[in-house]
Design an enzyme around this catalytic site. Sequence first.
Site, PDB file in Angstrom:
ATOM      1  N   GLN A 265       0.825  -1.201   0.000  1.00 39.56           N
ATOM      2  CA  GLN A 265       0.000   0.000   0.000  1.00 39.56           C
ATOM      3  C   GLN A 265       0.861   1.253   0.000  1.00 39.56           C
ATOM      4  O   GLN A 265       1.902   1.290   0.644  1.00 39.56           O
ATOM      5  CB  GLN A 265      -0.865  -0.020   1.259  1.00 39.56           C
ATOM      6  CG  GLN A 265      -2.173   0.674   1.048  1.00 39.56           C
ATOM      7  CD  GLN A 265      -3.189   0.277   2.110  1.00 39.56           C
ATOM      8  OE1 GLN A 265      -3.269  -0.871   2.501  1.00 39.56           O
ATOM      9  NE2 GLN A 265      -3.957   1.229   2.570  1.00 39.56           N
TER      10      GLN A 265
ATOM     11  N   SER B  23       4.315  -6.237   2.946  1.00 39.08           N
ATOM     12  CA  SER B  23       2.986  -6.230   3.573  1.00 39.08           C
ATOM     13  C   SER B  23       1.952  -6.853   2.623  1.00 39.08           C
ATOM     14  O   SER B  23       2.010  -8.038   2.331  1.00 39.08           O
ATOM     15  CB  SER B  23       2.605  -4.809   3.999  1.00 39.08           C
ATOM     16  OG  SER B  23       1.411  -4.804   4.722  1.00 39.08           O
ATOM     17  N   LEU B  24       1.054  -6.037   2.078  1.00 40.17           N
ATOM     18  CA  LEU B  24       0.090  -6.520   1.093  1.00 40.17           C
ATOM     19  C   LEU B  24       0.789  -7.273  -0.044  1.00 40.17           C
ATOM     20  O   LEU B  24       0.278  -8.271  -0.566  1.00 40.17           O
ATOM     21  CB  LEU B  24      -0.678  -5.315   0.533  1.00 40.17           C
ATOM     22  CG  LEU B  24      -1.240  -5.478  -0.867  1.00 40.17           C
ATOM     23  CD1 LEU B  24      -2.473  -6.352  -0.830  1.00 40.17           C
ATOM     24  CD2 LEU B  24      -1.526  -4.137  -1.489  1.00 40.17           C
TER      25      LEU B  24
ATOM     26  N   ARG C 123      -9.121  -7.989   3.926  1.00 40.88           N
ATOM     27  CA  ARG C 123      -8.028  -7.552   4.793  1.00 40.88           C
ATOM     28  C   ARG C 123      -8.065  -6.034   4.962  1.00 40.88           C
ATOM     29  O   ARG C 123      -7.961  -5.512   6.072  1.00 40.88           O
ATOM     30  CB  ARG C 123      -6.693  -7.998   4.166  1.00 40.88           C
ATOM     31  CG  ARG C 123      -5.434  -7.650   4.946  1.00 40.88           C
ATOM     32  CD  ARG C 123      -4.228  -8.200   4.168  1.00 40.88           C
ATOM     33  NE  ARG C 123      -2.935  -7.991   4.820  1.00 40.88           N
ATOM     34  CZ  ARG C 123      -2.136  -6.958   4.583  1.00 40.88           C
ATOM     35  NH1 ARG C 123      -2.507  -6.022   3.724  1.00 40.88           N
ATOM     36  NH2 ARG C 123      -0.963  -6.862   5.200  1.00 40.88           N
TER      37      ARG C 123
ATOM     38  N   HIS D 294       0.014  -2.842  11.236  1.00 41.35           N
ATOM     39  CA  HIS D 294       1.143  -3.624  11.768  1.00 41.35           C
ATOM     40  C   HIS D 294       1.495  -3.300  13.221  1.00 41.35           C
ATOM     41  O   HIS D 294       2.662  -3.132  13.558  1.00 41.35           O
ATOM     42  CB  HIS D 294       2.374  -3.471  10.853  1.00 41.35           C
ATOM     43  CG  HIS D 294       2.117  -3.960   9.470  1.00 41.35           C
ATOM     44  ND1 HIS D 294       1.924  -5.305   9.190  1.00 41.35           N
ATOM     45  CD2 HIS D 294       1.982  -3.300   8.291  1.00 41.35           C
ATOM     46  CE1 HIS D 294       1.693  -5.427   7.892  1.00 41.35           C
ATOM     47  NE2 HIS D 294       1.711  -4.237   7.331  1.00 41.35           N
TER      48      HIS D 294
ATOM     49  N   GLN E 265       1.112 -11.426  10.198  1.00 42.77           N
ATOM     50  CA  GLN E 265       1.566 -10.197   9.557  1.00 42.77           C
ATOM     51  C   GLN E 265       0.666  -8.995   9.871  1.00 42.77           C
ATOM     52  O   GLN E 265       1.128  -7.856   9.839  1.00 42.77           O
ATOM     53  CB  GLN E 265       1.589 -10.482   8.051  1.00 42.77           C
ATOM     54  CG  GLN E 265       2.310  -9.499   7.199  1.00 42.77           C
ATOM     55  CD  GLN E 265       1.592  -9.329   5.880  1.00 42.77           C
ATOM     56  OE1 GLN E 265       0.385  -9.101   5.830  1.00 42.77           O
ATOM     57  NE2 GLN E 265       2.329  -9.446   4.794  1.00 42.77           N
TER      58      GLN E 265
END
Length: 333
Positions: free
Chosen positions: A27, A107-108, A132, A216, A265
Amino acid sequence: MHESDHSPEVALSTNSVKKVAFIFPGQGSQVVGMGKDLAEKYPIARQTFDEADAALGYKLSQICFEGPEEQLRLTEITQPAILTVSIAALRVLEGRIPRPSFVAGHSLGEYSAHVVSGTVSFTDAVRTVRNRGKYMQEAVPVGVGTMAAILGMPAEKVAEVCRDAAQGEVCSPANINSPEQIVISGNTAAVERGAKLADERGAKRSKLLPVSAPFHCSLMKPAQDRLEADLNKLKMQKPVYPVACNVETILVRDELKARETLIAQVTGAVKWDPGMRLLIGEGVEIFIEIGPGKVLCGLMRQIDRSKTCLNVGDEASLNKTVEQLGQLGVQAV
């Protein structure tokens, strides 16, 4: 130009094969118009957008190509959008460049890496990251949490700053991106205290980020619990390529670990810098960032300038990368 682009002749001796890793952005890399030229020129890219539209039940492709930007910025749209552009670019690349030895995603982007590795199907991944994004946005009311980038401060110092700034609230390192950049996350007041403390203790700069939620960190636990239920229902396969995962600095080689690390995560820190060093230790010399933007190539320059990092997000960068790989003596399999 990247640092290493101008010296292809110092390539390894001709008989050794260079190890390549594919890396996928997360992102923040989204931009209106992304994927449009690939979809117009390559049927396989167009088909990828059609698959995403069908999986989601709305025209994600139209938001990617035309905006509006405020809609593209909504987390539950951003996440499937970046994933779709990354997979569209990857499918166009297939057959033009070598297969990777390893894959990773920020991440993503770790979902893109698992799609490439065959751990999850593209349509399952698109739906999962839409949820998500939705769960992450709903986990914390707007304004309650935020994130800040701390520039030019070592990781252990940032961890200390977070501990001292927390004062009973949440404040923790969220993205360990490079030696130069660590992002912290938590309750708004605690993160603001952390940014101020970092400045006082010698960081080059601290800046609050324009994010919609504190990703996170432990405030994301409600999102993690909801996503866990979704991931547990997904059919997963053993990854074809080892995935350098974010939450632990390890290579994920089976579907059970893949599921576990994707769940963890959501509240865990993205250990990008250690993950890239793990791949460098495995002998990777060429990193190819696949998807919108060049954020990960920028981080690689801060992690290890001696490595080649190329990017593919549109027609121009695709042609350039294929050409540079040829100059480096790296051929499609």
